[in-house]
Design a protein around this motif. Structure first.
Motif, PDB file in Angstrom:
ATOM      1  N   ALA A  98       0.818  -1.217   0.000  1.00 26.33           N
ATOM      2  CA  ALA A  98       0.000   0.000   0.000  1.00 26.33           C
ATOM      3  C   ALA A  98       0.852   1.267   0.000  1.00 26.33           C
ATOM      4  O   ALA A  98       0.530   2.245  -0.677  1.00 26.33           O
ATOM      5  CB  ALA A  98      -0.922  -0.020   1.209  1.00 26.33           C
ATOM      6  N   GLY A  99       1.960   1.262   0.743  1.00 26.83           N
ATOM      7  CA  GLY A  99       2.825   2.447   0.830  1.00 26.83           C
ATOM      8  C   GLY A  99       3.374   2.846  -0.528  1.00 26.83           C
ATOM      9  O   GLY A  99       3.526   4.029  -0.843  1.00 26.83           O
ATOM     10  N   ASP A 116       7.662  -0.914   3.034  1.00 24.79           N
ATOM     11  CA  ASP A 116       6.272  -0.534   2.782  1.00 24.79           C
ATOM     12  C   ASP A 116       5.510  -0.120   4.048  1.00 24.79           C
ATOM     13  O   ASP A 116       4.833   0.911   4.058  1.00 24.79           O
ATOM     14  CB  ASP A 116       5.541  -1.693   2.085  1.00 24.79           C
ATOM     15  CG  ASP A 116       4.149  -1.287   1.663  1.00 24.79           C
ATOM     16  OD1 ASP A 116       4.035  -0.398   0.802  1.00 24.79           O
ATOM     17  OD2 ASP A 116       3.166  -1.828   2.201  1.00 24.79           O
ATOM     18  N   THR A 128       3.801   3.579   4.693  1.00 30.46           N
ATOM     19  CA  THR A 128       2.364   3.742   4.982  1.00 30.46           C
ATOM     20  C   THR A 128       2.197   4.537   6.271  1.00 30.46           C
ATOM     21  O   THR A 128       1.418   5.497   6.325  1.00 30.46           O
ATOM     22  CB  THR A 128       1.707   2.348   5.151  1.00 30.46           C
ATOM     23  OG1 THR A 128       2.101   1.544   4.050  1.00 30.46           O
ATOM     24  CG2 THR A 128       0.205   2.441   5.190  1.00 30.46           C
ATOM     25  N   TRP A 151       3.307   8.349   5.852  1.00 28.53           N
ATOM     26  CA  TRP A 151       2.988   8.889   4.536  1.00 28.53           C
ATOM     27  C   TRP A 151       3.011  10.411   4.519  1.00 28.53           C
ATOM     28  O   TRP A 151       3.452  11.041   3.558  1.00 28.53           O
ATOM     29  CB  TRP A 151       1.653   8.338   4.022  1.00 28.53           C
ATOM     30  CG  TRP A 151       1.411   8.816   2.630  1.00 28.53           C
ATOM     31  CD1 TRP A 151       0.441   9.634   2.195  1.00 28.53           C
ATOM     32  CD2 TRP A 151       2.260   8.549   1.498  1.00 28.53           C
ATOM     33  NE1 TRP A 151       0.594   9.905   0.854  1.00 28.53           N
ATOM     34  CE2 TRP A 151       1.711   9.249   0.405  1.00 28.53           C
ATOM     35  CE3 TRP A 151       3.422   7.806   1.293  1.00 28.53           C
ATOM     36  CZ2 TRP A 151       2.280   9.215  -0.867  1.00 28.53           C
ATOM     37  CZ3 TRP A 151       3.997   7.773   0.023  1.00 28.53           C
ATOM     38  CH2 TRP A 151       3.413   8.470  -1.036  1.00 28.53           C
TER      39      TRP A 151
END
Ligand SMILES: [Fe+2]
Ligand SMILES: [Fe+2]
Length: 348
Positions: A171-172, A221, A225, A228
């Motif tokens: 997701a990151g 990652d 996330t 962010w």
């Protein structure tokens, strides 16, 4: 009470009735073992800390607020999380060793795969993909070895070891399920194709270097996330590449942490060195693998394979094409090969 561990940022919820009122307590975080200290003196008789006027935090609130590690401490913590990655399957490591040993025969390999049917099944699935074009298909590792040859079997064994891991969503990095896998495959096949043109003896190593080049993203990652907002700030003025933002926010970048992943997965040093410099091959002291994967990576990104949030922020380093003696025509030919290979091997 909610407490955020300063070591791993895990949020722990502890029922108030289990907390000894009026005392200071300390206990290790169940996830990372960092000592968590809570001072409950302000909560004598079960009274909640009185809210402060003008929005100021109470002492207890300040103590439980998330604290991000930075610099060397953060780097050390991230390096430690490499141990939490699922290991490269022992069968894959042993199989690679057997194939590297000129004295070993196929019998040893067959015995090894008999004891790990899950890996054997993955290898056969890949061998039967349209990419290898075997008429009628293959149903055993021995048959695959005869029909496809030792070199391809080695390639399939490596692929089977990492397909699950590289298939995850990141997701990151803005990569969906399967995106990193497709990108890694494209770079692996592209790198092998370039190696054949540039220095044929590097063919196998170029494949593995390409396949694992972004494995550091598996580790970073979570941190991207989580932080962010800091990444957005680091990238806001448009002057930094994504890898520079990784260094600014996390104190290391994905190629650097990939070298640690390679160590944990028993990947040979030349390959891990190539991965370490895949974004800056000129700093690799002449590693052809770093240059080859750098070009393959750039072509994959130009083709839109596994772009994610960082894909458009990388550039081919000056001098790379000259170092490998490649021209623009070669680039488009490599791109064609890469696209068709990546598509065919992921087809059922
Ligand atoms: Fe990369
Ligand atoms: Fe990449």
């Amino acid at each position: 009470m909610r407490i955020t561990c300063s070591g791993c940022a895990k949020v722990l919820v502890i029922p108030d009735e289990r907390l000894p009122k009026g005392k200071a307590i300390a206990f290790p975080c169940p996830t990372c073992s960092t000592m968590i200290k809570i001072d409950l003196q302000s909560q004598v008789s079960g009274q909640k800390p009185a809210p402060q006027a003008n929005g100021q935090k109470t002492a207890a609130q300040a103590k439980t607020e998330k604290v991000y590690l930075t610099g060397e401490a953060l780097k050390q913590k991230i390096v430690k999380t490499v141990d939490e990655l699922p290991p490269m399957p022992q069968t894959v490591i042993k199989a690679r060793e057997i194939m590297d040993d000129p004295k070993a025969g196929f019998k040893e390999l067959a015995t090894l795969f008999e004891s790990d049917q899950a890996i054997a099944a993955k290898i056969l699935k890949l061998a039967n993909s349209p990419f290898y074009g075997i008429v009628g298909g293959v149903s055993s590792i021995q048959q695959a070895s005869i029909v496809l040859g030792q070199k391809v079997l080695r390639e399939l064994i490596t692929l089977s070891g990492v397909s699950g891991l590289l298939g995850n969503q990141l997701a990151g990095y803005g990569l969906d399920v399967g995106d990193l896998w497709k990108h890694s495959l494209a770079v692996a096949f592209g790198a092998r194709h370039i190696a054949v043109k540039v220095d044929a003896k590097l063919e196998n190593d170029a494949f593995t270097t390409g396949l694992l080049h972004d494995s550091g993203k598996l580790i970073l990652d979570t941190y991207i996330t989580e932080r962010w907002q800091q990444f957005e700030e680091a990238l806001a003025d448009g002057k930094r590449t994504f890898i520079e933002a990784e260094r600014k926010v996390l104190a290391l970048d994905h190629p650097e942490i990939a070298a640690e992943v390679c160590k944990a997965w028993h990947i040979p040093k030349e390959i891990s060195h190539g991965i370490r410099y895949h974004h800056h091959p000129s700093q690799s002291k002449g590693s052809k693998l770093a240059y080859i994967v750098h070009v393959a990576d750039a072509i994959a990104l130009m083709s839109g394979i596994g772009l994610g949030v960082d894909g458009t922020r990388y550039q081919i380093e000056e001098g790379t094409m000259a170092f490998l003696k490649l021209n623009d025509e070669d680039l488009s030919e490599i791109m064609g090969h890469m696209l068709s290979a990546a598509k065919k091997i992921t087809e059922e």
